[in-house]
Design an enzyme around this catalytic site. Structure first.
Site, PDB file in Angstrom:
ATOM      1  N   ALA A  99       0.860  -1.188   0.000  1.00 28.92           N
ATOM      2  CA  ALA A  99       0.000   0.000   0.000  1.00 28.92           C
ATOM      3  C   ALA A  99       0.888   1.227   0.000  1.00 28.92           C
ATOM      4  O   ALA A  99       2.108   1.134   0.169  1.00 28.92           O
ATOM      5  CB  ALA A  99      -0.895   0.002   1.241  1.00 28.92           C
ATOM      6  N   GLU A 121      -0.818   2.309   7.193  1.00 30.07           N
ATOM      7  CA  GLU A 121      -0.868   3.462   6.279  1.00 30.07           C
ATOM      8  C   GLU A 121      -1.485   4.691   6.959  1.00 30.07           C
ATOM      9  O   GLU A 121      -1.070   5.824   6.696  1.00 30.07           O
ATOM     10  CB  GLU A 121      -1.657   3.110   5.011  1.00 30.07           C
ATOM     11  CG  GLU A 121      -1.114   1.927   4.229  1.00 30.07           C
ATOM     12  CD  GLU A 121       0.367   2.003   3.912  1.00 30.07           C
ATOM     13  OE1 GLU A 121       0.883   3.123   3.707  1.00 30.07           O
ATOM     14  OE2 GLU A 121       1.024   0.952   3.888  1.00 30.07           O
TER      15      GLU A 121
END
Length: 873
Positions: A282, A318
């Site tokens: 990600a 993230e």
């Protein structure tokens, strides 16, 4: 690292704001686009030329202060472009540099790129095709690929604000870091989407995307600037419901981090986007985080439950970056670990907060700590904070040292300071450096102030030196001696490699009599701990310290007998250390086998995971000796049979997550070690599954069942699982099939499988998945290497589109060999190749193979002898 040691842009010009307009996107054929960027700049000293970063862009024209460029020159190697103007531009606080240019929406998973996918519902008419597939578009700019989409000053400490507008088909959706500001109707069938201005940030965090998207939406519980914050998970049409689990995590994690960092999330929205082709897991673009599909989508009915754990963690990791990395950014790439190490640790902290029953810290010890120690026990490792002269070198340090050793030493430090004190220091650091850049020393200063301890003194060797220690224990009545020395997998550490003195928290677990020993740290080469109750003790309580412990053989055996007194993390550390010390020649394989023999009644998934992983590595190294390999197979079978038969095949309705994961692990291990009942049941269930009874194989058992049938069933089973790959509608189904297909047993099927992997049926991001499995399969490992050599030109052409993919592929394919001849052969093959982008990985392969070979030569006869003595052969 001083600026003088970095290959950076001249500092004559400073960007304040970028106004980016993208238009004339050719959706098909060349996939080209046109762009205009107007950069508000401060001219710091008079100049006739301006140098920016640009890569694979064509500059049509530049203009500043009424002057147009007279010359545009490209430096392809350093990815720079210099615009020359007729007259000197005088120093000023405010000028606008306007550049017209063209670029490509490439298929390399870098810059502004396109991703292929097969839609699950009919897409809108304007969605383009690339061959047989439909296409979506997104960006990946970290570390140095914003320059593929816009001419810019592409370095992490050259922060600016960004205005983005993009012209797209009117029936598609565009996203960027900030919310939509307005939509302007354009030429027939087109619209221009204009976004709000971003906060001050680094170029690598800029993002945009467009496609045939839909979304699910939720809101935070807390209020931000007077209202609850919208969180959305975007997917291509037909997949949005699989974003619900990530969404549920997203708004809770935003609130959790806002509270523990004592800083509200600063943007007006938080979007997560599933991207069909993605080089990493990600990317933390501020306000628009992009993910590979298996890291953000989860289907309650069809997905393997282990992906639930993965999605929860990757979402949290993230989102941690939105503060640590985005709000405060490392000053230069040498401190990448500041971003990644911290986000990894605090990501696990958030998952532990949301899912205490997942016992994530035991998972952290088996996955993060052990993976980091395996890499860091090579000569070819690197310090956590590694000098980076040129940003183009940085891709190779997105590895287990920056992420996993970084997070492991943060866990060690937070354990020493106390988590609350540690987070207090982090909050002060973030507040002080908000919207700016910072260094490791800035973090240490904030933590020192919060804790009243000089953090730099004990952390410096962990961050700036290579490697980690092993503590060797010597016992005398009532006391133990401990000595630290650098641990190398090859077991041949030289004097000049063993000069680091680490601060080592001893964490002595014993009866309460031992005075102060639990909090004592070793700061010298060797020391003595007195008043130790010899009936029971263990160093490195809960495996918080990043080191290995080498006990005398009798102590190792007695700890195995008294394992009920140990925490889950302690057991994992005991098993992992014993196996690693055997490889390095500081312990013995017999000692490891004696220890794990006692664990057949173990009830914890993470402990089993470590035992099976360590045993699997030993079986892999001795695989070429058939008698010995059969003995270790028999050992594995005897060890796992009671637990496998007890846990059974059926999932109870409200069963604990870890029980289900343990069942999958034990069935897979028993089946692959030849457990007759397990193999028969796997075949029976697979046949029912193929006849259309999808409930016959629980989603969490698909990998285990598919692996067993491919291993046992020859070409017929191989073709059945290959067919499952092409027809699966599950998000994780393709990954599962690729891993299972690597269990083939014959050279012809290896060739067939590798031909398939390198066809356009398998996305570039997944090419390594099947090969990981082939490399771990001792029966066909040589055939994999043969194929790589014979097909190197097309393989390197395909993989070199992304240096990350190439590096990952070679490391996973070649690190399992255990012969000096093979190490020489691999080195000879790559000697005349251009290995830029994966040279560090090849040195790590060489080190690992040599360590494996040394171990095999040293222990082979001894292991065989032990197996014979204990009736396994």
């Amino acid at each position: 690292m001083a600026a003088a040691d970095r290959n950076i842009l001249p500092d004559t010009v400073q960007a304040i704001n970028y106004d980016i307009g993208l238009f004339d996107l050719e959706l098909g054929g060349a996939f080209s686009f046109q762009g205009i960027v107007k950069i508000q700049v401060k001219i710091k000293s008079a100049t006739k030329s301006i140098t920016l970063n640009a890569h694979h862009l064509t500059i049509h024209e530049g203009e500043i202060s009424g002057q147009k460029t007279t010359d545009v020159s490209y430096d392809e190697k350093s990815q720079r472009v210099t615009l020359v103007f007729p007259e000197e531009i005088s120093a000023s606080t405010d000028a606008v540099l306007s550049i017209r240019y063209a670029g490509t929406m490439n298929n390399s998973m870098a810059g502004f790129y396109r991703s292929k996918y097969r839609p699950t519902v009919t897409p809108v008419e304007s969605v383009p095709m690339d061959g047989e597939h439909h296409v979506m578009f997104s960006t990946q700019f970290e570390s140095s690929d914003a320059r593929r989409a816009i001419p810019c000053f592409d370095e992490p400490n050259l922060k600016a604000t960004f205005d983005v507008s993009i012209e797209i088909p009117e029936d598609q959706i565009a996203l960027s870091n900030m919310p939509e500001k307005e939509v302007k109707q354009g030429r027939a069938g087109l619209k221009t989407v204009v976004f709000e201005r971003t906060p001050v940030m680094s170029t690598y965090l800029l993002a945009w995307a467009f496609g045939d998207f839909e979304y699910v939406e939720g809101f935070t519980q807390r209020e931000y600037q007077g209202k609850q914050l919208p969180c959305r998970v975007y997917t291509t049409k037909g997949l949005k419901e699989q974003g619900r689990f990530a969404l549920e995590n997203c708004h809770q994690v935003v609130d959790y981090f806002s509270e523990i960092f004592k800083i509200d999330y600063p943007l007006p929205k938080m979007d997560l986007l599933a991207v069909h082709e993605f080089s990493h897991g990600a990317m933390e673009n501020w306000g628009l985080v992009t993910y590979r599909t298996t890291a953000v989508l989860f289907d309650e009915k069809q997905s393997d439950a282990k992906y639930k754990n993965r999605v929860a963690y990757v979402v949290a990791h993230e989102l941690a970056h939105q503060w640590f990395g985005n709000l405060v950014t490392m000053d230069w790439w040498s401190e990448l670990w500041l971003n990644e190490g911290f986000a990894t640790w605090v990501g696990w902290l958030a998952v532990d907060h949301l899912y205490p029953d997942h016992e994530v810290w035991s998972q952290f010890v088996t996955e993060a700590v052990q993976t980091a120690q395996n890499l860091d026990s090579l000569r070819a490792s690197h310090p956590i904070e590694v000098p980076v002269r040129d940003a183009l070198e940085v891709e190779q340090i997105f590895d287990a040292i920056s992420y996993l050793k970084g997070s492991s030493v943060i866990r060690m430090l937070s354990g020493h300071l106390g988590v609350d004190t540690f987070l207090g220091g982090v909050s002060a650091y973030l507040k002080k450096h908000a919207y700016g850049n910072a260094t490791t020393n800035d973090l240490w200063a904030a933590l020192s102030k919060a804790s009243g301890k000089d953090v730099n003194v004990f952390m410096d060797p962990w961050i700036r030196k290579i490697g980690f220690p092993v503590l060797t224990v010597a016992e005398e009545p009532g006391q133990i001696g401990v000595r630290q020395s650098r641990f190398l997998q090859t077991g041949d550490v030289k004097g000049e490699e063993d000069e680091t003195l680490w601060w080592v928290p001893l964490g002595l677990k014993t009866d309460p009599k031992a005075t102060g020993a639990a909090t004592k740290a070793l700061t010298i080469k060797e020391d003595t701990l007195r008043d130790v109750d010899e009936t029971f003790y263990k160093l490195n309580s809960d495996q918080v310290g990043f080191y290995r412990t080498n006990y005398p053989p009798a102590r190792l055996e007695s700890l195995g007998k008294e394992r009920h007194k140990l925490s889950v993390e302690d057991k994992i550390g005991l098993v992992a250390d014993a196996a690693a010390l055997a490889v390095a020649g500081q312990g013995t394989t017999a000692g490891f086998l004696v220890l794990v023999e006692k664990f057949s009644d173990e009830k914890n998934k993470a402990v089993w995971s470590q035992i099976i992983s360590s045993l699997g590595n030993i079986r892999s190294i001795f695989a070429d000796n058939e008698t010995l390999a059969n003995g270790l197979k028999a050992f594995t079978l005897r060890l796992v049979t009671p637990a496998t038969e007890e846990i059974g095949w059926d999932f109870a309705p409200n069963e604990n997550f870890l029980t289900g994961q343990m069942r999958a692990l034990l069935i897979s291990t028993a089946g692959n070690a030849g457990h007759a009942k397990t193999i028969a049941e796997a075949k029976r269930r697979f046949q029912a599954y193929q006849r259309g009874d999808r409930s016959a194989v629980h989603p969490s058992l698909r990998l285990a069942v598919f692996q067993i049938v491919v291993r046992e069933g020859g070409k017929t089973a191989y073709e059945a699982v290959l067919n499952e790959y092409t027809s699966t509608t599950s998000i994780d189904g393709k990954e599962t099939c690729l891993l299972a297909l690597g269990k083939v047993q014959t050279t012809d099927l290896v060739k067939s499988f590798l031909d398939f992997q390198f066809s356009d049926k398998v996305a570039l991001q997944d090419v390594h998945t099947g090969s990981v499995s082939l490399a771990a399969n001792s029966k066909v490992r040589n055939a994999l290497w043969q194929y790589i050599k014979e097909n190197w030109d097309p393989i390197s052409k395909k993989l070199s589109a992304s240096s990350v993919v190439m590096d990952r592929y070679l490391k996973t394919c070649l690190s399992k060999f255990a012969s000096h001849e093979m190490e020489k052969e691999i080195a000879a093959f790559f000697k005349d190749k251009d290995t830029k982008g994966y040279d560090r990985g090849l040195v790590q392969v060489s080190d690992t193979v040599q360590a494996n070979a040394n171990y095999k030569e040293r222990d082979e006869a001894l292991v065989l002898e032990w197996l014979k003595t204990h009736d396994y052969v």
